[in-house]
Design a protein around this motif. Structure first.
Motif, mmCIF file in Angstrom:
data_model
loop_
_atom_site.group_PDB
_atom_site.id
_atom_site.type_symbol
_atom_site.label_atom_id
_atom_site.label_comp_id
_atom_site.label_asym_id
_atom_site.label_seq_id
_atom_site.Cartn_x
_atom_site.Cartn_y
_atom_site.Cartn_z
ATOM 1 N N UNK A 202 -8.065 6.246 -9.250
ATOM 2 C CA UNK A 202 -7.021 6.051 -8.136
ATOM 3 C C UNK A 202 -5.794 6.761 -8.124
ATOM 4 N N UNK A 203 -5.124 7.018 -6.948
ATOM 5 C CA UNK A 203 -4.202 7.959 -6.819
ATOM 6 C C UNK A 203 -2.840 7.541 -7.751
ATOM 7 N N UNK A 204 -2.626 6.348 -8.013
ATOM 8 C CA UNK A 204 -1.565 5.826 -8.904
ATOM 9 C C UNK A 204 -1.910 6.511 -10.236
ATOM 10 N N UNK A 205 -2.970 6.587 -10.723
ATOM 11 C CA UNK A 205 -3.286 7.016 -12.067
ATOM 12 C C UNK A 205 -2.941 8.467 -11.927
ATOM 13 N N UNK A 206 -3.496 9.206 -10.887
ATOM 14 C CA UNK A 206 -3.156 10.650 -10.793
ATOM 15 C C UNK A 206 -1.494 11.061 -10.716
ATOM 16 N N UNK A 207 -0.917 10.129 -10.127
ATOM 17 C CA UNK A 207 0.694 10.083 -10.243
ATOM 18 C C UNK A 207 1.360 9.724 -11.369
ATOM 19 N N UNK A 208 0.482 8.764 -12.471
ATOM 20 C CA UNK A 208 1.104 8.602 -13.684
ATOM 21 C C UNK A 208 0.672 9.843 -14.408
ATOM 22 N N UNK A 209 -0.478 10.334 -14.479
ATOM 23 C CA UNK A 209 -0.631 11.454 -15.070
ATOM 24 C C UNK A 209 0.263 12.815 -14.909
ATOM 25 N N UNK A 210 0.725 13.201 -13.815
ATOM 26 C CA UNK A 210 1.716 13.989 -13.453
ATOM 27 C C UNK A 210 3.220 13.677 -14.051
ATOM 28 N N UNK A 211 3.615 12.461 -13.977
ATOM 29 C CA UNK A 211 4.756 11.797 -14.333
ATOM 30 C C UNK A 211 4.640 11.995 -15.843
ATOM 31 N N UNK B 30 1.244 0.908 -13.758
ATOM 32 C CA UNK B 30 0.528 -0.075 -13.843
ATOM 33 C C UNK B 30 0.469 -1.394 -12.901
ATOM 34 N N UNK B 31 1.577 -1.517 -12.362
ATOM 35 C CA UNK B 31 1.540 -2.621 -11.501
ATOM 36 C C UNK B 31 0.934 -2.290 -10.171
ATOM 37 N N UNK B 32 0.999 -0.998 -9.881
ATOM 38 C CA UNK B 32 0.465 -0.235 -8.574
ATOM 39 C C UNK B 32 -1.169 -0.620 -8.766
ATOM 40 N N UNK B 33 -1.688 -0.378 -9.852
ATOM 41 C CA UNK B 33 -2.980 -0.515 -10.106
ATOM 42 C C UNK B 33 -3.423 -1.965 -10.310
ATOM 43 N N UNK B 34 -2.764 -2.829 -11.245
ATOM 44 C CA UNK B 34 -3.501 -4.155 -11.480
ATOM 45 C C UNK B 34 -2.575 -5.066 -10.955
ATOM 46 N N UNK B 35 -1.510 -5.000 -10.244
ATOM 47 C CA UNK B 35 -0.524 -6.083 -9.861
ATOM 48 C C UNK B 35 0.634 -6.298 -10.689
ATOM 49 N N UNK B 36 1.471 -7.061 -10.445
ATOM 50 C CA UNK B 36 2.680 -7.290 -11.280
ATOM 51 C C UNK B 36 2.611 -8.742 -11.667
ATOM 52 N N UNK B 37 2.542 -8.992 -12.964
ATOM 53 C CA UNK B 37 2.736 -10.231 -13.357
ATOM 54 C C UNK B 37 3.177 -10.438 -14.844
ATOM 55 N N UNK B 38 3.214 -11.088 -15.465
ATOM 56 C CA UNK B 38 3.730 -11.481 -16.819
ATOM 57 C C UNK B 38 3.089 -10.636 -17.901
ATOM 58 N N UNK B 39 1.607 -10.477 -17.535
ATOM 59 C CA UNK B 39 0.768 -9.922 -18.345
ATOM 60 C C UNK B 39 1.255 -8.323 -18.692
ATOM 61 N N UNK B 40 2.074 -7.701 -17.616
ATOM 62 C CA UNK B 40 2.418 -6.362 -18.282
ATOM 63 C C UNK B 40 3.397 -6.198 -19.342
ATOM 64 N N UNK B 41 3.869 -7.376 -19.847
ATOM 65 C CA UNK B 41 4.640 -7.352 -20.941
ATOM 66 C C UNK B 41 3.607 -7.186 -22.221
ATOM 67 N N UNK C 120 0.973 -1.333 0.064
ATOM 68 C CA UNK C 120 -0.090 0.043 -0.018
ATOM 69 C C UNK C 120 0.868 1.338 -0.088
ATOM 70 N N UNK C 121 0.687 2.139 -1.005
ATOM 71 C CA UNK C 121 1.358 3.408 -1.160
ATOM 72 C C UNK C 121 0.826 4.562 -0.728
ATOM 73 N N UNK C 122 -0.463 4.676 -1.209
ATOM 74 C CA UNK C 122 -1.134 5.867 -0.689
ATOM 75 C C UNK C 122 -2.469 5.564 0.244
#
Length: 297
Positions: free
Chosen positions: A140-149, A209-220, A125-127
């Motif tokens: 989601x806060x992660x999406x807002x962070x991604x928009x700023x970045x 994306x991993x923060x929102x959906x989790x980390x797995x091989x699907x990210x590739x 948990x980050x936020x």
């Protein structure tokens, strides 16, 4: 018709589209510098996400520290990859280099699955809050962070190419490698820098994306999903990459809304961008902003 759901999906589409645009710029950056399409781009997202997750979970680093370590690691990884694997391919046919990137994609995905496993893992948990209200819509806060970045990276790309010494060298190399070398520009350095920036920025997208959906091989798979955005905008256009990313992001979410409300076909979110890609290639083979190649006989 559920207007609130439509506006929610469109907002998500804009935010995700900016992230797609950033990854698409990495495709364009490598192509403009080396004339190579990097089919291992999605694996950069995957490796970056797993490295950051490992630093946070196993090394118990604070998010900011782990995130910065991940970006530095991916820059070094991109440089090492270019020096060890791709630099010996300079002068070889382009199709050979592209096949090498496909081989790298398969190898890196298999290596990551061997090291981290194939099951999805959630980020710590980050936020403090799960959602933030924006104009009455939940984000989601992660999406807002991604928009700023993403906006920061886009501005950084513009300033880098327009004002920095290495940015000008990269533009010159993209125009003509032999002429750039005759002017004293190190083409090898430009290639290494392009791969380093591409790996670092892709890792940033992978972490978000991993923060929102989790980390797995699907990210590739994001690398393949972003490819229509690259072609839509034009394979050699930075602006086109941003526009293409926004189009694909909004198109995905609009297709999901139309399918859920009216068509009920299923999986429209995944296939809609590729339908538009085929249609656009028929009408505009060089994309919306791509440079037309003119050959004189």
């Amino acid at each position: 018709m559920n207007w609130e759901l439509l506006f929610q999906l469109l907002l998500n589409g804009i935010i995700v589209g900016t992230l797609y645009g950033v990854v698409a710029m990495c495709f364009v950056l490598i192509y403009k510098s080396t004339q190579v399409v990097n089919f291992a781009q999605g694996e950069f997202l995957l490796i970056g996400a797993w490295v950051c997750w490992s630093l946070l979970v196993h090394w118990q680093m604070p998010f900011v520290v782990g995130f910065l370590f991940t970006l530095v690691f991916m820059m070094a990884f991109g440089v090492l990859l270019q020096i060890v694997v791709l630099r010996p391919m300079i002068g070889e046919p382009i199709i050979s280099v592209i096949m090498v990137t496909i081989g790298l994609s398969i190898f890196m995905r298999a290596a990551v699955n061997w090291i981290f496993g194939q099951s999805a893992e959630a980020f710590p948990r980050i936020f403090e809050t799960d959602v933030v209200s924006v104009l009455g819509l939940n984000v989601q806060p992660a999406y807002l962070m991604s928009l700023v970045f993403s906006l920061f990276i886009m501005a950084g790309f513009y300033a880098f190419f327009r004002y920095s010494r290495y940015g000008l060298a990269m533009r010159a190399t993209a125009f003509n490698q032999q002429v750039a070398q005759s002017l004293g520009i190190s083409v090898k350095t430009v290639f290494a820098l392009a791969w380093a920036i591409s790996a670092m920025v892709s890792a940033l997208a992978g972490v978000v994306i991993g923060m929102v959906n989790g980390v797995s091989s699907a990210l590739s798979f994001i690398g393949i999903k972003v490819f229509p955005a690259v072609i839509l905008g034009g394979l050699d256009s930075i602006v086109g990459a941003v526009v293409g990313g926004l189009i694909v992001g909004m198109l995905e979410n609009t297709a999901e809304f139309v399918d859920g409300q009216f068509l009920h076909w299923g999986n429209m979110l995944t296939i809609a961008p590729f339908w538009v890609l085929i249609l656009l290639l028929v009408l505009k083979p060089y994309g919306l902003f791509g440079t037309k190649t003119i050959e004189r006989v």
